[in-house]
Each structure stands twice: as structure tokens, then as C-alpha cells.
Scaffold this active site. Sequence first.
Site, PDB file in Angstrom:
ATOM      1  N   GLU A 453       0.839  -1.208   0.000  1.00  0.00           N
ATOM      2  CA  GLU A 453       0.000   0.000   0.000  1.00  0.00           C
ATOM      3  C   GLU A 453       0.874   1.258   0.000  1.00  0.00           C
ATOM      4  O   GLU A 453       0.540   2.267   0.611  1.00  0.00           O
ATOM      5  CB  GLU A 453      -0.897  -0.011   1.248  1.00  0.00           C
TER       6      GLU A 453
HETATM    7  C1  FAD Z   1       2.329  -9.765   0.462  1.00  0.00           C
HETATM    8  C2  FAD Z   1       2.127  -8.635  -0.499  1.00  0.00           C
HETATM    9  C3  FAD Z   1       0.832  -8.253  -0.837  1.00  0.00           C
HETATM   10  C4  FAD Z   1       0.634  -7.225  -1.756  1.00  0.00           C
HETATM   11  N1  FAD Z   1      -0.641  -6.913  -2.164  1.00  0.00           N
HETATM   12  C5  FAD Z   1      -0.797  -6.078  -3.232  1.00  0.00           C
HETATM   13  C6  FAD Z   1      -2.093  -5.905  -3.827  1.00  0.00           C
HETATM   14  O1  FAD Z   1      -3.096  -6.451  -3.375  1.00  0.00           O
HETATM   15  N2  FAD Z   1      -2.182  -5.108  -4.928  1.00  0.00           N
HETATM   16  C7  FAD Z   1      -1.100  -4.479  -5.471  1.00  0.00           C
HETATM   17  O2  FAD Z   1      -1.249  -3.790  -6.459  1.00  0.00           O
HETATM   18  N3  FAD Z   1       0.135  -4.616  -4.912  1.00  0.00           N
HETATM   19  C8  FAD Z   1       0.308  -5.396  -3.822  1.00  0.00           C
HETATM   20  N4  FAD Z   1       1.553  -5.562  -3.273  1.00  0.00           N
HETATM   21  C9  FAD Z   1       2.677  -4.838  -3.835  1.00  0.00           C
HETATM   22  C10 FAD Z   1       3.177  -3.715  -2.922  1.00  0.00           C
HETATM   23  O3  FAD Z   1       2.216  -2.689  -2.843  1.00  0.00           O
HETATM   24  C11 FAD Z   1       4.535  -3.239  -3.471  1.00  0.00           C
HETATM   25  O4  FAD Z   1       5.455  -4.283  -3.260  1.00  0.00           O
HETATM   26  C12 FAD Z   1       4.999  -1.963  -2.801  1.00  0.00           C
HETATM   27  O5  FAD Z   1       4.166  -0.883  -3.168  1.00  0.00           O
HETATM   28  C13 FAD Z   1       6.447  -1.608  -3.176  1.00  0.00           C
HETATM   29  O6  FAD Z   1       6.661  -1.716  -4.551  1.00  0.00           O
HETATM   30  P1  FAD Z   1       7.884  -2.578  -5.085  1.00  0.00           P
HETATM   31  O7  FAD Z   1       7.874  -3.890  -4.396  1.00  0.00           O
HETATM   32  O8  FAD Z   1       7.852  -2.575  -6.561  1.00  0.00           O
HETATM   33  O9  FAD Z   1       9.164  -1.803  -4.574  1.00  0.00           O
HETATM   34  P2  FAD Z   1       9.952  -0.663  -5.348  1.00  0.00           P
HETATM   35  O10 FAD Z   1       9.012   0.288  -5.982  1.00  0.00           O
HETATM   36  O11 FAD Z   1      10.979  -1.304  -6.189  1.00  0.00           O
HETATM   37  O12 FAD Z   1      10.658   0.079  -4.120  1.00  0.00           O
HETATM   38  C14 FAD Z   1      11.771  -0.494  -3.421  1.00  0.00           C
HETATM   39  C15 FAD Z   1      12.182   0.454  -2.311  1.00  0.00           C
HETATM   40  O13 FAD Z   1      12.558   1.706  -2.876  1.00  0.00           O
HETATM   41  C16 FAD Z   1      11.834   2.763  -2.235  1.00  0.00           C
HETATM   42  N5  FAD Z   1      11.447   3.755  -3.226  1.00  0.00           N
HETATM   43  C17 FAD Z   1      10.953   3.540  -4.462  1.00  0.00           C
HETATM   44  N6  FAD Z   1      10.676   4.711  -5.065  1.00  0.00           N
HETATM   45  C18 FAD Z   1      11.004   5.669  -4.203  1.00  0.00           C
HETATM   46  C19 FAD Z   1      10.917   7.084  -4.232  1.00  0.00           C
HETATM   47  N7  FAD Z   1      10.449   7.742  -5.295  1.00  0.00           N
HETATM   48  N8  FAD Z   1      11.334   7.772  -3.145  1.00  0.00           N
HETATM   49  C20 FAD Z   1      11.805   7.133  -2.056  1.00  0.00           C
HETATM   50  N9  FAD Z   1      11.903   5.795  -1.975  1.00  0.00           N
HETATM   51  C21 FAD Z   1      11.496   5.072  -3.021  1.00  0.00           C
HETATM   52  C22 FAD Z   1      10.598   2.123  -1.615  1.00  0.00           C
HETATM   53  O14 FAD Z   1      10.190   2.814  -0.456  1.00  0.00           O
HETATM   54  C23 FAD Z   1      11.085   0.732  -1.282  1.00  0.00           C
HETATM   55  O15 FAD Z   1      11.645   0.751   0.006  1.00  0.00           O
HETATM   56  C24 FAD Z   1       1.764  -6.556  -2.316  1.00  0.00           C
HETATM   57  C25 FAD Z   1       3.057  -6.919  -1.939  1.00  0.00           C
HETATM   58  C26 FAD Z   1       3.243  -7.962  -1.059  1.00  0.00           C
HETATM   59  C27 FAD Z   1       4.662  -8.367  -0.728  1.00  0.00           C
END
Ligand code: FAD
Length: 607
Positions: A453
Site C-alpha cells: 500500500e
Molecule cells: C504480500 C504482499 C501483498 C501485496 N498486495 C498487493 C495488492 O493487493 N495489490 C497491489 O497492487 N500490490 C500489492 N503488493 C505490492 C506492494 O504494494 C509493493 O510491493 C509496494 O508498493 C512496493 O513496490 P515494489 O515492491 O515494486 O518496490 P519498489 O518500488 O521497487 O521500491 C523499493 C524500495 O525503494 C523505495 N522507493 C521507491 N521509489 C522511491 C521514491 N520515489 N522515493 C523514495 N523511496 C522510493 C521504496 O520505499 C522501497 O523501500 C503486495 C506486496 C506484497 C509483498
Amino acid sequence: MPIYRAPLEDYRFLLHDFFEVARRGDLPEFTELSAETIDDVLANAGRFCEEVLRPLNQSGDAEGCHFENGVVRTPKGFREAYKAFAEAGWSGLGAPAQFGGSDLPGFLTLLVNEMMQSANQSFAMYPALSMAAYSALAASGAPWMKQHVVPRMVSGEWTGTMCLTEPHCGTDLRLMKTRAVEQDDGTYRMSGTKIFISGGEHDLADNIIHMVIAKIPDESGKIRDDLSMVNFFMVPKYIVKEDGRVGARNGVFCGGIEHKMGIRANATCVLNFEEAVAWRVGPKPASAQGEKRSSSGGMKGMFAMMNAARLGVGVQGIAIAEVAQQNARAWVHERRAGRALTGAQDPDASADPIIVHPDIRRMLLHARAFVEGARAVAVWTALNMAIAHSARPERETAELLADLMTPVIKAFFTDMGFECANLAMQCYGGHGYISDNGVEQFVRDGRINQIYEGANGVQAMDLVGRKLGRKGGAAPLALFDTINRFISDNADDAGLAPFVKPVQTGLGELQGATLWLAQHGLANPNDAGAGAVDYLRLMGIVVVGWMWARMAKLALARLANAPANAALYREKLISARYWMERMMPECATLRARVEAGSATLMAFEAQ
Ligand SMILES: Cc1cc2nc3c(=O)[nH]c(=O)nc-3n(C[C@H](O)[C@H](O)[C@H](O)COP(=O)(O)OP(=O)(O)OC[C@H]3O[C@@H](n4cnc5c(N)ncnc54)[C@H](O)[C@@H]3O)c2cc1C
């Protein structure tokens, strides 16, 4: 097996004594609301959570979900529990009556959600996401969706999902590749892959309504890394015709489920969209040649869905801290080790129970003070949302405050929820690390709340980068003004000084840090990025502190009349003092960190 008791006494204190919600009859959804109705709803939901959901938490974690040939099976007992949940009407608690819901105010949904998340986070996530999905459809869907789809989600017959994340992007949704191409009949065909979709496939309900964001290609059939191409769609697992009939299986398939650290009984799915029939939600985007597309009005529904989901995740932070500290509290009275520092408390036994040790008390009280203070902030925010939808003159301020609190609740509460679950585990010593006692599950389950989220670092950027500056800084100014009024109203009350003074000092640090960010963040955005997480925590500590000072004021007033439930008020004062003595001093450190800027971080050779 871990225990869970619905914290009904605290709910009664908060709702009747502190916020006096039953007296707010001028607010929408509050007109018919009596204290008895509120207590009944909470007691019944609490019983369901204690008796049905809690016993499935540990077994669900051990068994996990099963995936075979595109079909997902939830752990033993989940189907029956979901059926009972839907039949009891819990899925439509906050939904408008026109969709078959109970039309109860947001603060009640919030507290019922908290109990469900405490009892069984994996289970609670299935209906929680459905609620977010049907709220978006109810707000922005076409009339036929409102007539035929929303009521079946409200009743729990169907569930819903939120599909945003793709393999290469979760935070930066500009990069998404899933596309939806318009057809002659006005529907779209969607292709692409979404990952990590909670409840994306399961055996709990007959149909799953996926709320998906995807790009509509331009006239040349191309998509760009541009948010303005993104639109909001409804994609049912089984096609729903506009007259409500359910048709064939749609082209959306589960490609697998993730094996993960926690919430193992919640299916986290890969969803492949293979020319799936999709319906755009919201008005048609601009499409004339040469005209730049703008995001459709449906995106507003999506943002509403995401904001509601953020608050829901923040509440998961409270929930996991509550259940973890309940279990730790039971353990520390039974487990014996060492003697009280001031002399044996139980000289006939070979050792004292570990509750005699100040450090054990510190860990328990940390969680207690967080849970009850944070719960008050969450309910206050839900009430502000209700005021924002009312005719009251303060509705604009209420909206600003609720908007400002959304990232704080999401990130600070989930950080603290994890911290408290971890401390609860520490109270168990080595026995906390062992699966049988169940407390390590809370640590594992609570960890995801900081990530999904919108990761907490991104929430902090939202607070600092967007929420602080919007409308000339109206939101933080409204918050400072609200807290300052409390401080000046109570400045002469010597009995309240131990609560008012720390809040005044903390607010000074918060205002100083805000000014520093306003002066430096624009000139050097890295300074804003470097301080964002500390700033968000600073705001969280101050707002919870202000709420504790208010609750302390009430507790002192009540205790002056020797009430029958004096123990509750005395405990409130202890928690309030803990927050003032142990959390408020952190404000100065957090401000210093914010004002340290970004130079060192950016000089760091990260290769
Ligand atoms: C168990 C689980 C359930 C989930 N359920 C859903 C769901 O129902 N629907 C859905 O759509 N998604 C879902 N997700 C996905 C989840 O919302 C994302 O994993 C999350 O938003 C982070 O995105 P990412 O994993 O691509 O990380 P990335 O975007 O690759 O980010 C990696 C890190 O970099 C940091 N970062 C990235 N961009 C920036 C920035 N501009 N400024 C500062 N820091 C930054 C982030 O804070 C994070 O710490 C789920 C994930 C899991 C593991």
C-alpha cells in the site's frame, strides 16, 4: 495457541467517554446511532473474531494456501469462516443501504477491521480489499455496476482486489505495461501481468472483481511512461453482463502464488490478463487526435480506494501491536526468572514472574501506550472524514486534517506495530522465537504492513512532498493550530502540566522541522527526501502525544469523582505519562535528523 480478547472496554472509553460519538447526530450516518447499537456491533464482531477467526490464525499460517492448475485453495476452515462472515453481514457494515449495506459510520468499520486484523490478518485481508474495491465502484462505477456488481460484493457473495503492481514496478506506476484497448462495443481488452495481488484467486467466493489500473494506448497503439495514460478498470473473473447475468470465464488467470514471510494464509497472486474483457470505471478519457490524454475521472475512484486502503493498513499496525502485547502480557505473569531488583516479590517460589522487571514493563507499556494513543488518532481521523462529508462549517479543516493524517497513520502506525510485535516477542525470550507460541507469527505478519500500500518511505515522501505544501501549507497549519489551542486552553492547569508541557515542546520541534523543510526542501529536494521518514515519525509522535494529553485530562477529571472504573483511568494516566516521558523526548532527535539534510547521504559512495 495465542490468545485474543476484543478490547471492548477501551472502545467504550474512546467512543462514549472521550469522543462522545453518539452525540454527533448531525453527522451523516450518525442520526440513528445509539450507544447501545455501537456496543452491540462491537461486541458481536469481537465474539466472531475471538471464536471464529482467531482459532484459524496459527493453523492457516502453518498450512498456507495451495495452488494447483490455476486454482487456489485457502487453508482448512477459511471457507466456512468466510461464509459465516458474509452471512452475518460483516462485509457490508459501512456500505450504504442502497447497496444492501448497514450504512454505519467509518469509525465502526475501522474498529471492526482492527479486531479482525488482530485475530487473523490473513483472513481479514480478503474482505478488507473487497471493501476498498466496492467503495471505488460505488463511487465511480457505471449505474449497471452499482446495480448488479456492488451489492454482490457488499453481501460478500463476491470479493474484490486492487491490481496495481507489476513485476518491474510497484512504487513507480508510470512504468506499468498492462494495456487496455477499446473495442467497438465500448468494453476494453486487457493484456499484461500484475503481481503480488492479495486475494487475486481463492475459493471463498463465486466471483472476484478485480479493480485494475492499466494504460490505454494512444492513437498509434503505443504506451508511454506517463501517468496520464493510466485508467481504472473493472475486470471480473467471470464476466458480468450489464443486465447482471453472469457469463463465461474471463481471460484473467492466476499464474501462481508467492511463498512468503508472513500472511501465509492470504493468497498473494500473479495475475495474467490475456485479452480479458475490462470495463473502464469513470468518464471516457479525451481521445481526439493531437489532444493530450488526461487521466479519467475513474482515477479519482482509484485514489479514494488507495487512501481508504492506506488507513486500513495503518489500522493493521495497531491490530498487530494489540494482539502481540495481549499475548506478551499473559506470558510475563507466568514465566519466572530472577528476582525483583528491590527484593523478592514471591519469596515462596524459586523466582519471581518476569513482570517484576522494569525492562519487561517498558516493553509492554510501549505497546500499550502506542495502541491506545494510535487508536484514538485513527478514530479522530475517521470522525474528521465524517465531518468532511457534513454541512458543518469546519468541514474543510476536517478534510485537510484527515488527508494529512493518511500517510502518518499508514507509515508511523505500521512501523510502531512491527516494533511492538518485536518487543512482545522479546518478552518471551527464546520461547518467542519458537513457532509453537505463535508470537513470532505476529512479527512476520506485521512486517508486510510497512511495505505494501505504498512503502513507508514513499508515504513519508507523500507527506513532505505533497501534503505539507498543498494550499499554502493549510493542512500542517490546521494541525498546529488545533494542538496549540489545546495547549493554550490548558496552560494554567498545574495538574495537566506533565502532559501539556511535553506536547508543547514536541510541537515546537515539529514546527521547527516543518519550517526547515519549507526553506530547504524546495531549494534542494534531496534535503526533503533525506528528512522525510524522520519528519513523518516526528509528526506521528506529536499527534499521538496530543491525543494522550487530551485523554489524560479526561482521566484526571473522571478520577476526581472516584468512579467505579477508576482502574481504567489510572491505566490511561500511566500510558499517557509513558508517552510523555519516553516518546516525546525523541522529537528533538528527529528534528536534528531532519535538519542534518542530505549532504552526507548523497556523498555516500553507494557502489
Ligand atoms: C504480500 C504482499 C501483498 C501485496 N498486495 C498487493 C495488492 O493487493 N495489490 C497491489 O497492487 N500490490 C500489492 N503488493 C505490492 C506492494 O504494494 C509493493 O510491493 C509496494 O508498493 C512496493 O513496490 P515494489 O515492491 O515494486 O518496490 P519498489 O518500488 O521497487 O521500491 C523499493 C524500495 O525503494 C523505495 N522507493 C521507491 N521509489 C522511491 C521514491 N520515489 N522515493 C523514495 N523511496 C522510493 C521504496 O520505499 C522501497 O523501500 C503486495 C506486496 C506484497 C509483498
